[in-house]
Design a protein around this motif. Structure first.
Motif, PDB file in Angstrom:
ATOM      1  N   THR A 132       0.883  -1.169   0.000  1.00 27.81           N
ATOM      2  CA  THR A 132       0.000   0.000   0.000  1.00 27.81           C
ATOM      3  C   THR A 132       0.922   1.220   0.000  1.00 27.81           C
ATOM      4  O   THR A 132       2.130   1.084  -0.187  1.00 27.81           O
ATOM      5  CB  THR A 132      -0.915   0.016   1.242  1.00 27.81           C
ATOM      6  N   THR A 133       0.354   2.393   0.258  1.00 30.57           N
ATOM      7  CA  THR A 133       1.206   3.587   0.293  1.00 30.57           C
ATOM      8  C   THR A 133       2.095   3.625   1.526  1.00 30.57           C
ATOM      9  O   THR A 133       3.072   4.372   1.585  1.00 30.57           O
ATOM     10  CB  THR A 133       0.328   4.850   0.271  1.00 30.57           C
ATOM     11  N   LYS A 134       1.776   2.787   2.547  1.00 27.86           N
ATOM     12  CA  LYS A 134       2.557   2.810   3.774  1.00 27.86           C
ATOM     13  C   LYS A 134       2.986   1.430   4.274  1.00 27.86           C
ATOM     14  O   LYS A 134       3.667   1.336   5.295  1.00 27.86           O
ATOM     15  CB  LYS A 134       1.758   3.500   4.886  1.00 27.86           C
TER      16      LYS A 134
ATOM     17  N   PRO B  93       4.456  -2.081   8.727  1.00 31.21           N
ATOM     18  CA  PRO B  93       3.692  -0.819   8.696  1.00 31.21           C
ATOM     19  C   PRO B  93       4.600   0.402   8.676  1.00 31.21           C
ATOM     20  O   PRO B  93       5.816   0.314   8.819  1.00 31.21           O
ATOM     21  CB  PRO B  93       2.906  -0.881  10.009  1.00 31.21           C
ATOM     22  N   ASN B  94       3.999   1.531   8.499  1.00 32.88           N
ATOM     23  CA  ASN B  94       4.639   2.848   8.682  1.00 32.88           C
ATOM     24  C   ASN B  94       5.897   3.038   7.823  1.00 32.88           C
ATOM     25  O   ASN B  94       6.912   3.555   8.288  1.00 32.88           O
ATOM     26  CB  ASN B  94       4.985   3.071  10.154  1.00 32.88           C
ATOM     27  N   LEU B  95       5.801   2.604   6.572  1.00 34.20           N
ATOM     28  CA  LEU B  95       6.934   2.803   5.670  1.00 34.20           C
ATOM     29  C   LEU B  95       6.795   4.147   4.953  1.00 34.20           C
ATOM     30  O   LEU B  95       5.678   4.654   4.743  1.00 34.20           O
ATOM     31  CB  LEU B  95       6.991   1.672   4.638  1.00 34.20           C
ATOM     32  N   THR B  96       7.908   4.716   4.571  1.00 33.15           N
ATOM     33  CA  THR B  96       7.930   6.002   3.878  1.00 33.15           C
ATOM     34  C   THR B  96       7.871   5.784   2.378  1.00 33.15           C
ATOM     35  O   THR B  96       8.604   4.946   1.832  1.00 33.15           O
ATOM     36  CB  THR B  96       9.207   6.776   4.224  1.00 33.15           C
ATOM     37  N   ALA B  97       7.002   6.538   1.731  1.00 34.92           N
ATOM     38  CA  ALA B  97       6.868   6.407   0.274  1.00 34.92           C
ATOM     39  C   ALA B  97       8.077   7.017  -0.434  1.00 34.92           C
ATOM     40  O   ALA B  97       8.809   7.844   0.130  1.00 34.92           O
ATOM     41  CB  ALA B  97       5.574   7.074  -0.188  1.00 34.92           C
ATOM     42  N   ASP B  98       8.278   6.591  -1.671  1.00 30.96           N
ATOM     43  CA  ASP B  98       9.373   7.075  -2.519  1.00 30.96           C
ATOM     44  C   ASP B  98      10.743   6.883  -1.869  1.00 30.96           C
ATOM     45  O   ASP B  98      11.669   7.681  -2.062  1.00 30.96           O
ATOM     46  CB  ASP B  98       9.167   8.560  -2.874  1.00 30.96           C
ATOM     47  N   THR B  99      10.853   5.809  -1.094  1.00 29.10           N
ATOM     48  CA  THR B  99      12.117   5.451  -0.453  1.00 29.10           C
ATOM     49  C   THR B  99      12.341   3.954  -0.627  1.00 29.10           C
ATOM     50  O   THR B  99      11.396   3.155  -0.526  1.00 29.10           O
ATOM     51  CB  THR B  99      12.092   5.783   1.057  1.00 29.10           C
ATOM     52  N   ASP B 100      13.575   3.579  -0.900  1.00 35.51           N
ATOM     53  CA  ASP B 100      13.894   2.154  -1.041  1.00 35.51           C
ATOM     54  C   ASP B 100      14.005   1.498   0.339  1.00 35.51           C
ATOM     55  O   ASP B 100      14.706   2.004   1.225  1.00 35.51           O
ATOM     56  CB  ASP B 100      15.201   1.967  -1.798  1.00 35.51           C
ATOM     57  N   HIS B 101      13.342   0.346   0.491  1.00 40.04           N
ATOM     58  CA  HIS B 101      13.387  -0.417   1.742  1.00 40.04           C
ATOM     59  C   HIS B 101      13.816  -1.847   1.408  1.00 40.04           C
ATOM     60  O   HIS B 101      13.105  -2.564   0.708  1.00 40.04           O
ATOM     61  CB  HIS B 101      12.013  -0.428   2.423  1.00 40.04           C
ATOM     62  N   LEU B 102      14.964  -2.236   1.930  1.00 46.10           N
ATOM     63  CA  LEU B 102      15.447  -3.602   1.724  1.00 46.10           C
ATOM     64  C   LEU B 102      15.205  -4.390   3.004  1.00 46.10           C
ATOM     65  O   LEU B 102      15.524  -3.931   4.108  1.00 46.10           O
ATOM     66  CB  LEU B 102      16.936  -3.604   1.380  1.00 46.10           C
TER      67      LEU B 102
ATOM     68  N   PRO C 117      15.207  -4.084  -3.254  1.00 42.55           N
ATOM     69  CA  PRO C 117      14.459  -3.244  -2.304  1.00 42.55           C
ATOM     70  C   PRO C 117      13.039  -2.973  -2.796  1.00 42.55           C
ATOM     71  O   PRO C 117      12.715  -3.117  -3.975  1.00 42.55           O
ATOM     72  CB  PRO C 117      15.284  -1.965  -2.234  1.00 42.55           C
ATOM     73  N   VAL C 118      12.209  -2.591  -1.846  1.00 40.70           N
ATOM     74  CA  VAL C 118      10.824  -2.219  -2.123  1.00 40.70           C
ATOM     75  C   VAL C 118      10.727  -0.697  -2.110  1.00 40.70           C
ATOM     76  O   VAL C 118      11.221  -0.047  -1.192  1.00 40.70           O
ATOM     77  CB  VAL C 118       9.868  -2.810  -1.063  1.00 40.70           C
ATOM     78  N   ARG C 119      10.096  -0.122  -3.145  1.00 41.01           N
ATOM     79  CA  ARG C 119       9.853   1.327  -3.179  1.00 41.01           C
ATOM     80  C   ARG C 119       8.349   1.551  -3.257  1.00 41.01           C
ATOM     81  O   ARG C 119       7.689   1.134  -4.219  1.00 41.01           O
ATOM     82  CB  ARG C 119      10.557   1.972  -4.368  1.00 41.01           C
ATOM     83  N   LEU C 120       7.819   2.199  -2.236  1.00 42.60           N
ATOM     84  CA  LEU C 120       6.394   2.506  -2.211  1.00 42.60           C
ATOM     85  C   LEU C 120       6.130   3.840  -2.906  1.00 42.60           C
ATOM     86  O   LEU C 120       6.975   4.734  -2.892  1.00 42.60           O
ATOM     87  CB  LEU C 120       5.889   2.578  -0.765  1.00 42.60           C
TER      88      LEU C 120
ATOM     89  N   LEU D 134       2.995   7.017  -3.679  1.00 45.65           N
ATOM     90  CA  LEU D 134       1.838   7.634  -3.030  1.00 45.65           C
ATOM     91  C   LEU D 134       0.536   7.041  -3.535  1.00 45.65           C
ATOM     92  O   LEU D 134      -0.499   7.157  -2.873  1.00 45.65           O
ATOM     93  CB  LEU D 134       1.848   9.145  -3.247  1.00 45.65           C
ATOM     94  N   LYS D 135       0.595   6.384  -4.676  1.00 44.59           N
ATOM     95  CA  LYS D 135      -0.587   5.727  -5.213  1.00 44.59           C
ATOM     96  C   LYS D 135      -0.531   4.259  -4.820  1.00 44.59           C
ATOM     97  O   LYS D 135       0.464   3.580  -5.050  1.00 44.59           O
ATOM     98  CB  LYS D 135      -0.629   5.855  -6.743  1.00 44.59           C
ATOM     99  N   ALA D 136      -1.596   3.826  -4.211  1.00 45.65           N
ATOM    100  CA  ALA D 136      -1.615   2.440  -3.745  1.00 45.65           C
ATOM    101  C   ALA D 136      -1.497   1.482  -4.919  1.00 45.65           C
ATOM    102  O   ALA D 136      -2.072   1.700  -5.981  1.00 45.65           O
ATOM    103  CB  ALA D 136      -2.900   2.177  -2.964  1.00 45.65           C
ATOM    104  N   GLU D 137      -0.741   0.446  -4.702  1.00 46.70           N
ATOM    105  CA  GLU D 137      -0.559  -0.587  -5.711  1.00 46.70           C
ATOM    106  C   GLU D 137      -1.010  -1.924  -5.132  1.00 46.70           C
ATOM    107  O   GLU D 137      -0.973  -2.156  -3.925  1.00 46.70           O
ATOM    108  CB  GLU D 137       0.907  -0.687  -6.128  1.00 46.70           C
ATOM    109  N   HIS D 138      -1.406  -2.764  -6.006  1.00 45.58           N
ATOM    110  CA  HIS D 138      -1.742  -4.121  -5.604  1.00 45.58           C
ATOM    111  C   HIS D 138      -0.786  -5.072  -6.316  1.00 45.58           C
ATOM    112  O   HIS D 138      -0.654  -5.040  -7.534  1.00 45.58           O
ATOM    113  CB  HIS D 138      -3.186  -4.474  -5.979  1.00 45.58           C
ATOM    114  N   VAL D 139      -0.112  -5.833  -5.544  1.00 48.79           N
ATOM    115  CA  VAL D 139       0.793  -6.843  -6.094  1.00 48.79           C
ATOM    116  C   VAL D 139       0.069  -8.179  -6.075  1.00 48.79           C
ATOM    117  O   VAL D 139      -0.490  -8.578  -5.048  1.00 48.79           O
ATOM    118  CB  VAL D 139       2.096  -6.920  -5.265  1.00 48.79           C
ATOM    119  N   GLU D 140       0.061  -8.862  -7.202  1.00 43.02           N
ATOM    120  CA  GLU D 140      -0.620 -10.148  -7.269  1.00 43.02           C
ATOM    121  C   GLU D 140      -0.051 -11.099  -6.220  1.00 43.02           C
ATOM    122  O   GLU D 140       1.152 -11.240  -6.064  1.00 43.02           O
ATOM    123  CB  GLU D 140      -0.451 -10.760  -8.662  1.00 43.02           C
ATOM    124  N   LYS D 141      -0.949 -11.701  -5.480  1.00 39.93           N
ATOM    125  CA  LYS D 141      -0.526 -12.575  -4.399  1.00 39.93           C
ATOM    126  C   LYS D 141       0.243 -13.768  -4.939  1.00 39.93           C
ATOM    127  O   LYS D 141      -0.175 -14.399  -5.908  1.00 39.93           O
ATOM    128  CB  LYS D 141      -1.736 -13.054  -3.596  1.00 39.93           C
ATOM    129  N   ILE D 142       1.351 -14.040  -4.306  1.00 39.84           N
ATOM    130  CA  ILE D 142       2.217 -15.143  -4.724  1.00 39.84           C
ATOM    131  C   ILE D 142       1.996 -16.316  -3.786  1.00 39.84           C
ATOM    132  O   ILE D 142       2.009 -16.162  -2.570  1.00 39.84           O
ATOM    133  CB  ILE D 142       3.695 -14.724  -4.691  1.00 39.84           C
TER     134      ILE D 142
END
Length: 278
Positions: free
Chosen positions: A24-26, A73-82, A102-105, A107-115
């Motif tokens: 999500t966005t966060k 939770p509480n991740l910052t958008a437009d930032t890489d998180h490994l 890394p994961v980059r969130l 501001l627009k929510a995205e849906h990743v297909e469940k694996i």
């Protein structure tokens, strides 16, 4: 049952990939599989960490051993998180499984297909640290002829039960003229002696003592020299009936008149046998 921590090792890494299955966005939802190698102990949990812009790893959560999916939770958008995750047991935290990228969130929510991750066999665990077979019983292995058809065997406890309490000992014997070992008795863990009966007078035998715990049997303690089964010098084995004693020959004597006058030492071995020393 309590086993020794010295036989534990930290577990291996969880089985990958460390997959991002939704965002999500966060938040980012991660999934992984249990390690193949549990290190010889039950898992007590997982440690999930994130590496931020500074490059330092920061603990995100300590999870139960049954958890293999977690939403950060509480991740910052437009930032890489490994992310990385490691399994933990009584011996410590094991090697980490690191996400491939890394994961980059946004501001627009995205849906990743469940694996759906394929199943994998998890490690086999004990209730505590894994035990091993005990060390061999300790020398000296004492062998004494106690009659024309029996010997008395005595030994010492193993130096280590290697993590599981001893269940007992198995005694095996081999006629020097044969190649086959034969089990002749078992005793409990508190007993370090056994009288072996029904042997053949004049024959030589080798003896082995094997310790046992719930994992298995130890390497044997083996006699260095064979024992010769002979009647001990100066000793007679006598059978006792009501007020009578039968020597090696079939002559009978009353106990109360025979023993006190003709023998210097005598003691009961069983309710029916007496060892008498001239």
């Amino acid at each position: 049952m309590i086993f020794r921590d010295s036989f534990c090792r930290p577990p291996g890494p969880p089985v990958g990939p460390l997959a991002v299955i939704a965002t999500t966005t966060k938040t980012a939802t991660l999934s992984w599989r249990p390690p193949l190698n549990g290190g010889g102990a039950d898992l007590i949990g997982y440690v999930l960490e994130r590496r931020g812009p500074s490059g330092a790893w920061v603990r995100v959560a300590s999870l139960s051993p049954d958890t293999t999916t977690f939403t950060v939770p509480n991740l910052t958008a437009d930032t890489d998180h490994l992310f990385r995750v490691a399994a933990e047991n009584l011996a410590g935290v094991g090697e980490s499984l690191v996400a491939d990228s890394p994961v980059r969130l946004t501001l627009k929510a995205e849906h990743v297909e469940k694996i759906t991750l394929p199943p994998v066999l998890s490690a086999v665990h004990s209730h505590d640290c894994r035990a091993e077979r005990p060390s061999p019983p300790t020398a000296p292995l004492e062998l004494h002829a106690t009659g024309p058809s029996s010997i008395l065997v005595a030994w010492g406890r193993p130096e280590s039960d290697r993590g599981a309490p001893l269940l007992g000992y198995t005694v095996v014997l081999k006629d020097m003229r044969r190649i086959t070992w034969m089990e002749v008795g078992q005793v409990d863990a508190d007993t370090q002696r056994l009288q072996i009966k029904d042997l053949v007078e004049g024959k030589e035998y080798l003896v082995r003592i094997i310790a046992r715990n719930e994992v298995g049997s130890s390497d044997p303690l083996e006699s260095e020299e064979p024992v010769l089964v002979v009647r001990p010098p100066g000793e007679w084995m006598c059978r006792v009936g009501p007020r009578e004693i039968q020597e090696a020959n079939p002559t009978y004597y009353p106990v109360d008149t025979c023993l006190p006058y003709f023998y210097t030492v005598y003691h009961f071995i069983t309710p029916y046998y007496i060892h008498v020393t001239i």
